[in-house]
Design an enzyme around this catalytic site. Sequence first.
Site, mmCIF file in Angstrom:
data_model
loop_
_atom_site.group_PDB
_atom_site.id
_atom_site.type_symbol
_atom_site.label_atom_id
_atom_site.label_comp_id
_atom_site.label_asym_id
_atom_site.label_seq_id
_atom_site.Cartn_x
_atom_site.Cartn_y
_atom_site.Cartn_z
ATOM 1 N N ASP A 94 1.385 -1.076 -0.303
ATOM 2 C CA ASP A 94 -0.001 -0.433 -0.217
ATOM 3 C C ASP A 94 1.019 1.162 0.137
ATOM 4 O O ASP A 94 1.491 2.184 1.252
ATOM 5 C CB ASP A 94 -1.100 -0.249 1.233
ATOM 6 C CG ASP A 94 -2.341 0.742 0.989
ATOM 7 O OD1 ASP A 94 -1.839 1.715 0.048
ATOM 8 O OD2 ASP A 94 -3.160 1.143 1.825
ATOM 9 N N ALA A 95 1.440 1.543 -1.132
ATOM 10 C CA ALA A 95 3.144 2.053 -1.352
ATOM 11 C C ALA A 95 1.815 3.677 -1.609
ATOM 12 O O ALA A 95 2.579 4.682 -2.161
ATOM 13 C CB ALA A 95 3.304 1.858 -2.205
ATOM 14 N N LYS A 96 0.847 3.637 -2.640
ATOM 15 C CA LYS A 96 -0.378 4.710 -3.573
ATOM 16 C C LYS A 96 1.234 5.386 -4.088
ATOM 17 O O LYS A 96 1.268 7.157 -4.534
ATOM 18 C CB LYS A 96 -0.122 5.665 -2.610
ATOM 19 C CG LYS A 96 -1.946 4.973 -1.823
ATOM 20 C CD LYS A 96 -1.884 5.951 -0.922
ATOM 21 C CE LYS A 96 -3.619 5.086 -0.132
ATOM 22 N NZ LYS A 96 -2.816 4.606 0.848
ATOM 23 N N ARG A 97 2.248 5.009 -5.080
ATOM 24 C CA ARG A 97 2.760 5.258 -5.971
ATOM 25 C C ARG A 97 2.268 6.000 -7.102
ATOM 26 O O ARG A 97 1.093 5.755 -7.786
ATOM 27 C CB ARG A 97 4.537 4.628 -6.457
ATOM 28 C CG ARG A 97 4.781 3.666 -4.950
ATOM 29 C CD ARG A 97 5.545 5.634 -4.432
ATOM 30 N NE ARG A 97 6.673 4.881 -3.443
ATOM 31 C CZ ARG A 97 6.370 5.142 -1.987
ATOM 32 N NH1 ARG A 97 5.457 4.871 -1.690
ATOM 33 N NH2 ARG A 97 7.589 4.589 -1.289
#
Length: 273
Positions: A94-97
Amino acid sequence: MKIDHLVSQIHKKKSFLCIGLDTDLDKIPKHLLTEKDPIFSFNKEIIDATNQFCVAYKPNIAFYEAYGLKGWKSLEKTMDYLNSEHPNIFTIADAKRGDIGNTSTRYAKAFFETLNFDSITVAPYMGKDSIEPFLSFEDKHTILLALTSNEGAYDFQTKRIDGQELYKEVLEESKSYKNAERLMYVVGATKAVYLQDIRRIVPESFLLVPGVGAQGGNLQEVCKYGITKNIGLLVNSSRGILYASNNMDFAEAAAEKAKNIQREMEIELNKLE
């Protein structure tokens, strides 16, 4: 991991539960703070206690980056443990890159190759060339933020552009990306009533649904509008499971919470038979 394998695990465990590993040193039981690596010690006990009830784990990368190199080492150890001891469990960074193409390629390599995650969450704002580098990795999945569970989602995601909400534009446009079959989407459980419209656009795609539990989302409503013949849902719970207890029995309490959600999911799955 191939989607067919994920679906097989869902049927085997009668669960589409994803557990978010949002491990916070301010919230974990105090006795663990004396461990050499308290984050990993906490994660390992949670995983050992709950893996039979879930099909996915989702470390929120911010909770590891916040502790610098030590936090990153804890994340590496957590992923090594999951990949070696529980290879059938789907893992989500869950990095939302999301950035220009060459930067996205490096993000993808970091999470798909170095850490060996099965998937990663990605922000869609910069468009096609920021997403397709993630989609180029075979048997890896890119989970696009579509309609999130936070209050600020209404600031932009539901605004109308030429008569259609922005999140629907994101869904429609993403279907044209190269290797779009590797896409999944984030749809918050607190936005469950939107799922009917979302399913008209992406009828078979897997949806990662956060917000059940502590954030007030309703599992039955999510299933009513979002479930497909191949299930198509990963419903996440983080705080409600992780911090069910802050005492010595924290792992047992987490397992009980996870088991209760799994039982609810089994009821929903039985309705498909």
